[in-house]
Design a protein around this motif. Structure first.
Motif, PDB file in Angstrom:
ATOM      1  N   ASP A 107       0.855  -1.189   0.000  1.00 21.06           N
ATOM      2  CA  ASP A 107       0.000   0.000   0.000  1.00 21.06           C
ATOM      3  C   ASP A 107       0.888   1.234   0.000  1.00 21.06           C
ATOM      4  O   ASP A 107       0.530   2.276  -0.525  1.00 21.06           O
ATOM      5  CB  ASP A 107      -0.890   0.009   1.247  1.00 21.06           C
ATOM      6  CG  ASP A 107      -1.889  -1.148   1.236  1.00 21.06           C
ATOM      7  OD1 ASP A 107      -2.559  -1.335   0.204  1.00 21.06           O
ATOM      8  OD2 ASP A 107      -1.974  -1.855   2.249  1.00 21.06           O
ATOM      9  N   GLN A 108       2.032   1.099   0.670  1.00 20.08           N
ATOM     10  CA  GLN A 108       3.077   2.102   0.517  1.00 20.08           C
ATOM     11  C   GLN A 108       4.434   1.422   0.539  1.00 20.08           C
ATOM     12  O   GLN A 108       4.587   0.334   1.086  1.00 20.08           O
ATOM     13  CB  GLN A 108       2.962   3.203   1.561  1.00 20.08           C
ATOM     14  CG  GLN A 108       3.122   2.761   2.989  1.00 20.08           C
ATOM     15  CD  GLN A 108       3.367   3.956   3.903  1.00 20.08           C
ATOM     16  OE1 GLN A 108       2.880   5.049   3.653  1.00 20.08           O
ATOM     17  NE2 GLN A 108       4.140   3.740   4.947  1.00 20.08           N
ATOM     18  N   VAL A 109       5.394   2.061  -0.102  1.00 22.29           N
ATOM     19  CA  VAL A 109       6.700   1.452  -0.308  1.00 22.29           C
ATOM     20  C   VAL A 109       7.781   2.431   0.128  1.00 22.29           C
ATOM     21  O   VAL A 109       7.738   3.606  -0.225  1.00 22.29           O
ATOM     22  CB  VAL A 109       6.898   1.094  -1.808  1.00 22.29           C
ATOM     23  CG1 VAL A 109       8.316   0.592  -2.060  1.00 22.29           C
ATOM     24  CG2 VAL A 109       5.873   0.057  -2.256  1.00 22.29           C
ATOM     25  N   ALA A 110       8.729   1.943   0.924  1.00 26.00           N
ATOM     26  CA  ALA A 110       9.914   2.741   1.225  1.00 26.00           C
ATOM     27  C   ALA A 110      11.098   2.084   0.533  1.00 26.00           C
ATOM     28  O   ALA A 110      11.341   0.887   0.695  1.00 26.00           O
ATOM     29  CB  ALA A 110      10.150   2.807   2.731  1.00 26.00           C
ATOM     30  N   VAL A 111      11.791   2.854  -0.282  1.00 24.13           N
ATOM     31  CA  VAL A 111      12.948   2.339  -1.001  1.00 24.13           C
ATOM     32  C   VAL A 111      14.188   2.654  -0.175  1.00 24.13           C
ATOM     33  O   VAL A 111      14.477   3.824   0.089  1.00 24.13           O
ATOM     34  CB  VAL A 111      13.059   2.976  -2.402  1.00 24.13           C
ATOM     35  CG1 VAL A 111      14.207   2.339  -3.174  1.00 24.13           C
ATOM     36  CG2 VAL A 111      11.744   2.830  -3.166  1.00 24.13           C
ATOM     37  N   LEU A 112      14.887   1.617   0.250  1.00 31.58           N
ATOM     38  CA  LEU A 112      16.082   1.806   1.065  1.00 31.58           C
ATOM     39  C   LEU A 112      17.322   1.604   0.205  1.00 31.58           C
ATOM     40  O   LEU A 112      17.294   0.879  -0.782  1.00 31.58           O
ATOM     41  CB  LEU A 112      16.115   0.799   2.220  1.00 31.58           C
ATOM     42  CG  LEU A 112      14.898   0.698   3.130  1.00 31.58           C
ATOM     43  CD1 LEU A 112      15.191  -0.252   4.300  1.00 31.58           C
ATOM     44  CD2 LEU A 112      14.501   2.063   3.676  1.00 31.58           C
ATOM     45  N   ARG A 113      18.379   2.262   0.619  1.00 28.87           N
ATOM     46  CA  ARG A 113      19.678   1.950   0.026  1.00 28.87           C
ATOM     47  C   ARG A 113      20.642   1.818   1.189  1.00 28.87           C
ATOM     48  O   ARG A 113      20.293   2.181   2.319  1.00 28.87           O
ATOM     49  CB  ARG A 113      20.113   3.061  -0.931  1.00 28.87           C
ATOM     50  CG  ARG A 113      20.244   4.398  -0.242  1.00 28.87           C
ATOM     51  CD  ARG A 113      20.711   5.483  -1.205  1.00 28.87           C
ATOM     52  NE  ARG A 113      20.535   6.803  -0.598  1.00 28.87           N
ATOM     53  CZ  ARG A 113      21.353   7.322   0.302  1.00 28.87           C
ATOM     54  NH1 ARG A 113      22.405   6.652   0.729  1.00 28.87           N
ATOM     55  NH2 ARG A 113      21.113   8.513   0.815  1.00 28.87           N
ATOM     56  N   VAL A 114      21.826   1.304   0.912  1.00 31.29           N
ATOM     57  CA  VAL A 114      22.793   1.194   1.992  1.00 31.29           C
ATOM     58  C   VAL A 114      23.071   2.609   2.490  1.00 31.29           C
ATOM     59  O   VAL A 114      23.410   3.487   1.707  1.00 31.29           O
ATOM     60  CB  VAL A 114      24.091   0.499   1.506  1.00 31.29           C
ATOM     61  CG1 VAL A 114      25.116   0.454   2.622  1.00 31.29           C
ATOM     62  CG2 VAL A 114      23.775  -0.907   1.023  1.00 31.29           C
TER      63      VAL A 114
END
Ligand code: ADP
Ligand code: ADP
Length: 231
Positions: A208-215
């Protein structure tokens, strides 16, 4: 709602090998919705999930559930309210399917017959043939084991579910079945779900919602996955 407020986790803090797995994360996972954390291996997804049920202690920052600081709660009570599903289902090998699912209710004092009856309902609900209930985990396929893992996590009827790559270890056809069944189940149950994956397609499909993580931090936080496609 699960809220991360400026949460940091550094493994081996103060040593030469210190690794900051999660750096100053602020994030909200709304009640009754699926919030997906997506990003490459090593970006801190598993660490983030495990801080919610206190398998891992944050170095700094706070995590609240419905406004209550998880650090201040009794850890057993906290975990009763949080289902946890991992990539390889982590079933108890010496217990049958039905007894795996019934384990937590039994520990909570539900009598054997009631716990088993409820377990059978859940087994059907996650799309497993009831005839598999007497089998042991090793006698099931990977996809079937994952279904049992989901049923077991749901058995205590927790309002919150933490799901760590639950569908990543099965082949693409089975993965798609599991995803579809999971979405159907969630539309009935309306759990507050934090779902971790490295697969962007899965994130868009389920979140429903997305958090895009990176290192090293959060790259983007998107209220609607459709925006992810537009960006
Ligand atoms: P994947 O996400 O590709 O399935 P894993 O979940 O096995 O991979 O591990 C994720 C990453 O975190 C890997 O880079 C792994 O080396 C690292 N990792 C996991 N656990 C530890 C640990 N206890 N100590 C150091 N690194 C770890
Ligand atoms: P992800 O789930 O996104 O793969 P992890 O949370 O497993 O990421 O790991 C994030 C970082 O923290 C990686 O660099 C990993 O090597 C490190 N890490 C994870 N667990 C440990 C641990 N127990 N001790 C030391 N470093 C760890």
């Amino acid at each position: 709602m699960i809220r991360f407020e400026r949460v940091t986790k550094t493994y081996g803090a103060g040593t030469a090998g210190a690794t900051t797995a999660v750096d100053d994360l602020t994030l909200e996972a709304p009640t009754g919705r699926i919030t997906v954390l997506v990003g490459p291996s090593g970006c801190g997804k598993t660490t983030t999930l495990r801080m919610v049920n206190r398998m891992i202690t944050p170095t700094s920052g706070t995590i609240t559930i419905d406004g209550r600081d998880t650090a201040a709660l009794d850890v057993a009570e906290l975990r009763r309210n949080i289902g946890y599903v991992i990539q390889h289902a982590g079933l108890f090998p010496h217990r049958t399917v039905v007894d795996n699912v019934a384990t937590v209710p039994r520990l909570l004092g539900v009598d054997r017959r009631t716990a088993r009856a409820r377990a059978m309902e859940l087994i059907e609900r996650v799309g497993l043939d009831p005839s598999l209930a007497r089998r042991y985990p090793a006698q099931l396929s990977g996809g079937q084991q994952q279904r049992v893992g989901v049923a077991r996590a749901l058995a205590a009827d927790p309002p919150v579910m933490l799901m760590d790559e639950p569908f990543s270890a099965v082949d693409p056809v089975v993965r798609e079945q599991l995803q579809n069944e999971f979405l159907r189940l969630q539309s009935d149950l309306g759990k507050t779900i934090l779902f971790v994956t490295h697969d962007i397609d899965e994130a868009i499909k389920l979140g429903d919602q997305v958090a895009v993580l990176r290192v090293g931090g959060v790259l983007a936080q998107l209220d609607t996955p459709a925006r992810l496609l537009a960006d």
